[in-house]
Motif scaffolding. Structure first.
Motif, PDB file in Angstrom:
ATOM      1  N   ASN A 295      10.940  66.289  17.964  1.00  0.00           N
ATOM      2  CA  ASN A 295      11.698  65.527  16.973  1.00  0.00           C
ATOM      3  C   ASN A 295      11.106  64.138  16.761  1.00  0.00           C
ATOM      4  OD1 ASN A 295      13.493  67.660  16.706  1.00  0.00           O
ATOM      5  ND2 ASN A 295      14.824  66.876  18.346  1.00  0.00           N
ATOM      6  N   SER A 296      10.676  63.519  17.844  1.00  0.00           N
ATOM      7  CA  SER A 296      10.063  62.201  17.709  1.00  0.00           C
ATOM      8  C   SER A 296       8.772  62.262  16.907  1.00  0.00           C
ATOM      9  CB  SER A 296       9.791  61.625  19.101  1.00  0.00           C
ATOM     10  OG  SER A 296      10.981  61.503  19.843  1.00  0.00           O
ATOM     11  N   GLU A 297       8.010  63.326  17.132  1.00  0.00           N
ATOM     12  CA  GLU A 297       6.771  63.461  16.360  1.00  0.00           C
ATOM     13  C   GLU A 297       7.074  63.682  14.876  1.00  0.00           C
ATOM     14  OE1 GLU A 297       4.621  66.575  18.180  1.00  0.00           O
ATOM     15  OE2 GLU A 297       4.098  65.435  19.999  1.00  0.00           O
ATOM     16  N   LEU A 298       8.106  64.473  14.570  1.00  0.00           N
ATOM     17  CA  LEU A 298       8.473  64.696  13.173  1.00  0.00           C
ATOM     18  C   LEU A 298       8.938  63.410  12.509  1.00  0.00           C
ATOM     19  CD1 LEU A 298      10.374  68.110  13.484  1.00  0.00           C
ATOM     20  CD2 LEU A 298       8.079  67.735  12.546  1.00  0.00           C
ATOM     21  N   ILE A 299       9.737  62.625  13.237  1.00  0.00           N
ATOM     22  CA  ILE A 299      10.221  61.359  12.667  1.00  0.00           C
ATOM     23  C   ILE A 299       9.067  60.410  12.408  1.00  0.00           C
ATOM     24  CG2 ILE A 299      11.594  59.316  13.195  1.00  0.00           C
ATOM     25  CD1 ILE A 299      13.494  61.171  14.741  1.00  0.00           C
ATOM     26  N   LEU A 300       8.113  60.376  13.335  1.00  0.00           N
ATOM     27  CA  LEU A 300       6.956  59.498  13.131  1.00  0.00           C
ATOM     28  C   LEU A 300       6.118  59.956  11.951  1.00  0.00           C
ATOM     29  CD1 LEU A 300       5.811  58.888  16.831  1.00  0.00           C
ATOM     30  CD2 LEU A 300       6.844  57.234  15.283  1.00  0.00           C
ATOM     31  N   SER A 301       5.990  61.280  11.791  1.00  0.00           N
ATOM     32  CA  SER A 301       5.209  61.777  10.644  1.00  0.00           C
ATOM     33  C   SER A 301       5.901  61.468   9.321  1.00  0.00           C
ATOM     34  CB  SER A 301       4.979  63.276  10.803  1.00  0.00           C
ATOM     35  OG  SER A 301       6.223  63.974  10.799  1.00  0.00           O
ATOM     36  N   GLU A 302       7.244  61.529   9.302  1.00  0.00           N
ATOM     37  CA  GLU A 302       7.965  61.217   8.066  1.00  0.00           C
ATOM     38  C   GLU A 302       7.855  59.733   7.713  1.00  0.00           C
ATOM     39  OE1 GLU A 302      11.922  62.471   8.645  1.00  0.00           O
ATOM     40  OE2 GLU A 302      11.483  64.631   8.526  1.00  0.00           O
ATOM     41  N   ARG A 303       7.868  58.883   8.690  1.00  0.00           N
ATOM     42  CA  ARG A 303       7.858  57.443   8.434  1.00  0.00           C
ATOM     43  C   ARG A 303       6.448  56.850   8.432  1.00  0.00           C
ATOM     44  NH1 ARG A 303      12.840  55.825  12.499  1.00  0.00           N
ATOM     45  NH2 ARG A 303      14.464  57.046  11.407  1.00  0.00           N
ATOM     46  N   GLU A 304       5.482  57.669   8.464  1.00  0.00           N
ATOM     47  CA  GLU A 304       4.107  57.162   8.445  1.00  0.00           C
ATOM     48  C   GLU A 304       3.793  56.562   7.080  1.00  0.00           C
ATOM     49  OE1 GLU A 304      -0.396  58.735   9.546  1.00  0.00           O
ATOM     50  OE2 GLU A 304       1.316  60.108   9.521  1.00  0.00           O
ATOM     51  N   GLY A 305       3.230  55.391   7.050  1.00  0.00           N
ATOM     52  CA  GLY A 305       2.921  54.703   5.806  1.00  0.00           C
ATOM     53  C   GLY A 305       4.101  53.981   5.190  1.00  0.00           C
ATOM     54  N   GLU A 306       5.202  53.830   5.924  1.00  0.00           N
ATOM     55  CA  GLU A 306       6.379  53.140   5.403  1.00  0.00           C
ATOM     56  C   GLU A 306       6.151  51.630   5.410  1.00  0.00           C
ATOM     57  OE1 GLU A 306      11.204  53.378   6.167  1.00  0.00           O
ATOM     58  OE2 GLU A 306       9.821  53.531   7.852  1.00  0.00           O
ATOM     59  N   THR A 307       6.481  50.976   4.286  1.00  0.00           N
ATOM     60  CA  THR A 307       6.329  49.524   4.192  1.00  0.00           C
ATOM     61  C   THR A 307       7.522  48.831   4.828  1.00  0.00           C
ATOM     62  OG1 THR A 307       7.390  49.477   2.037  1.00  0.00           O
ATOM     63  CG2 THR A 307       4.991  49.771   2.072  1.00  0.00           C
ATOM     64  N   ARG A 308       7.424  47.496   4.905  1.00  0.00           N
ATOM     65  CA  ARG A 308       8.499  46.734   5.517  1.00  0.00           C
ATOM     66  C   ARG A 308       9.760  46.772   4.652  1.00  0.00           C
ATOM     67  NH1 ARG A 308       9.160  43.096   9.486  1.00  0.00           N
ATOM     68  NH2 ARG A 308      10.747  41.461   9.209  1.00  0.00           N
ATOM     69  N   GLU A 309       9.597  46.686   3.307  1.00  0.00           N
ATOM     70  CA  GLU A 309      10.760  46.741   2.419  1.00  0.00           C
ATOM     71  C   GLU A 309      11.453  48.093   2.512  1.00  0.00           C
ATOM     72  OE1 GLU A 309       7.874  45.670   1.651  1.00  0.00           O
ATOM     73  OE2 GLU A 309       8.150  43.527   1.191  1.00  0.00           O
ATOM     74  N   GLU A 310      10.660  49.176   2.571  1.00  0.00           N
ATOM     75  CA  GLU A 310      11.257  50.507   2.701  1.00  0.00           C
ATOM     76  C   GLU A 310      11.987  50.652   4.039  1.00  0.00           C
ATOM     77  OE1 GLU A 310       7.919  52.887   0.031  1.00  0.00           O
ATOM     78  OE2 GLU A 310       8.007  53.131   2.199  1.00  0.00           O
ATOM     79  N   MET A 311      11.425  50.082   5.077  1.00  0.00           N
ATOM     80  CA  MET A 311      12.089  50.167   6.381  1.00  0.00           C
ATOM     81  C   MET A 311      13.424  49.418   6.344  1.00  0.00           C
ATOM     82  SD  MET A 311      10.740  48.855  10.100  1.00  0.00           S
ATOM     83  CE  MET A 311      10.874  47.139   9.571  1.00  0.00           C
ATOM     84  N   ILE A 312      13.446  48.213   5.701  1.00  0.00           N
ATOM     85  CA  ILE A 312      14.693  47.452   5.617  1.00  0.00           C
ATOM     86  C   ILE A 312      15.723  48.205   4.799  1.00  0.00           C
ATOM     87  CG2 ILE A 312      15.711  45.329   4.714  1.00  0.00           C
ATOM     88  CD1 ILE A 312      13.059  43.949   5.402  1.00  0.00           C
ATOM     89  N   ASP A 313      15.295  48.805   3.672  1.00  0.00           N
ATOM     90  CA  ASP A 313      16.208  49.585   2.836  1.00  0.00           C
ATOM     91  C   ASP A 313      16.742  50.797   3.591  1.00  0.00           C
ATOM     92  OD1 ASP A 313      17.350  50.205   0.103  1.00  0.00           O
ATOM     93  OD2 ASP A 313      16.182  52.027   0.509  1.00  0.00           O
ATOM     94  N   ARG A 314      15.878  51.435   4.374  1.00  0.00           N
ATOM     95  CA  ARG A 314      16.321  52.607   5.137  1.00  0.00           C
ATOM     96  C   ARG A 314      17.337  52.207   6.210  1.00  0.00           C
ATOM     97  NH1 ARG A 314      14.513  54.152   9.843  1.00  0.00           N
ATOM     98  NH2 ARG A 314      12.600  52.913   9.672  1.00  0.00           N
TER      99      ARG A 314
END
Length: 396
Positions: free
Chosen positions: A282-301
């Protein structure tokens, strides 16, 4: 005055005669009255005396009776020799001064014995025996060890240096100042008989140093007596020290030194550890989904999307849970009419109640204004107006 006195005596005599004629009773007095009065007087005196003498006399009689009884049963009589006369070791000295001196001497003897034992224990640990050639043995005529006469050697060295310094100063032609010594001071110095001033100063400094060292040793001993705690190592700690490869064969100071070096080592110089934790799927899947996420996208998420997903998951869990309860209560017509006037949102916000409270507050303020007719004059005075005009900056 004399006539009055005679008249009073005459009146008293007439009164006494009248009483004798009227009082015809004559009591019969016992002939033993005189002896009884003397006996009663002695009885009063005897009763007035303290009972302490009688008690002491009775106690003495009781002790004598008991002693006679004991002597009848105890027939053994030991032969006692005359005790030798005790001679005071310090005649003429008060007993309190003698006891204080004896206590100080005992304390000094204990200190000396302890130092001797410490020296013996220390010599046992010092197993090194230097090899001295025969020439050195011939030169060293002193029988005492070097560590016992090091103080004397240092003192002699300082005396020689001081004498050399004095000779150099005396031979220097530039030093022409010669202080004049008072005759009284010179007599006192000669009377002391301690030799040159340099030797006397050196001895005084050594005496003060020795006194200071003795005082420090006494303070340290008192501190050791007060701090009687001695830690006992845990058997597990001993076992770890024996079996561990990291601590085996190392003393406490070596382990402390290694810990200090690790603490002082910069973080960049610390070697990488080969340990890598295993991460789940599950951790690997979450990391693959969030790969390339910007700072603004992380804050919005983190601020919105994760919260919405949590709300949706909570609602779905609630629906799934309450779906198993099929019971539906029956509500009569009157309850429906009463409940239809208010919705859940109205019960939650209660805007009508807020409006009623605001209306009540306004009415209370209006009634207070009607009752309080005083109106203060808030107009500005001419002086205040002129000062405000001066403070305002000019438009030009």
């Amino acid at each position: 005055d004399v006539s009055n006195k005679h008249s009073k005596d005459e009146i008293a005599r007439q009164r006494e005669e009248e009483l004798k004629r009227d009082l015809t009773f004559k009591p019969k007095i016992n002939t033993r009255y005189v002896q009884g009065t003397a006996r009663s007087a002695s009885s009063i005196e005897r009763l007035a005396r303290s009972r302490k003498e009688d008690w002491e006399r009775r106690e003495r009689l009781r002790l004598e009776t008991e002693e006679r009884k004991v002597r009848k049963h105890c027939t053994f009589k030991p032969q006692l020799t005359s005790a030798p006369q005790k001679v005071s070791p310090t005649p003429g000295v008060p007993v309190e001064v003698r006891l204080i001196n004896e206590a100080n001497n005992k304390h000094n003897l204990r200190q000396r014995a302890k130092r001797h034992l410490d020296e013996v224990e220390f010599q046992k640990t010092c197993t090194f025996k230097p090899k001295i050639n025969t020439t050195s043995r011939y030169l060293d005529t002193e029988q005492r060890p070097l560590h016992e006469r090091v103080g004397e050697l240092q003192r002699e060295r300082r005396e020689k240096l001081q004498e050399a310094k004095v000779r150099e100063e005396l031979s220097n032609p530039d030093l022409t100042f010669k202080p004049s010594i008072n005759e009284k001071s010179s007599r006192l110095a000669d009377r002391s008989g301690q030799g040159p001033v340099t030797r006397r100063l050196v001895e005084n400094s050594e005496t003060s140093l020795q006194r200071k060292l003795n005082k420090m040793a006494e303070i340290e001993m008192e501190r050791e007596e007060e701090q009687s705690f001695r830690p006992t190592p845990n058997p597990n700690s001993d076992r770890i020290l024996v079996t561990s490869e990291k601590f085996a064969g190392k003393s406490f100071f070596e382990r402390q030194e290694e810990a200090l070096q690790r603490k002082q080592t910069p973080q960049g110089d610390i070697p990488e550890y080969p340990f890598r934790p295993s991460i789940g799927i599950n951790s690997e899947l979450i990391l693959s989904e969030r790969e390339g996420e910007t700072r603004e996208e992380m804050i919005d998420r983190l601020a919105y999307r994760d919260r919405e997903r949590q709300e949706l998951s909570r609602e779905s869990v609630q629906e799934q849970y309450y779906s198993q309860f099929t019971f539906r209560p029956r509500i009569n017509d009157i309850s429906k009419q009463l409940g239809s006037t208010h919705s859940v949102q109205e019960l939650h916000t209660d805007e009508r109640r807020k409006e009623r409270m605001e209306l009540l507050v306004r009415r209370a303020a209006e009634e207070q204004e009607i009752e309080c007719t005083f109106r203060p004059d808030t107009r500005r005075s001419k002086a205040t107006a002129s000062m405000s005009d001066i403070r305002q900056p000019s438009s030009g």
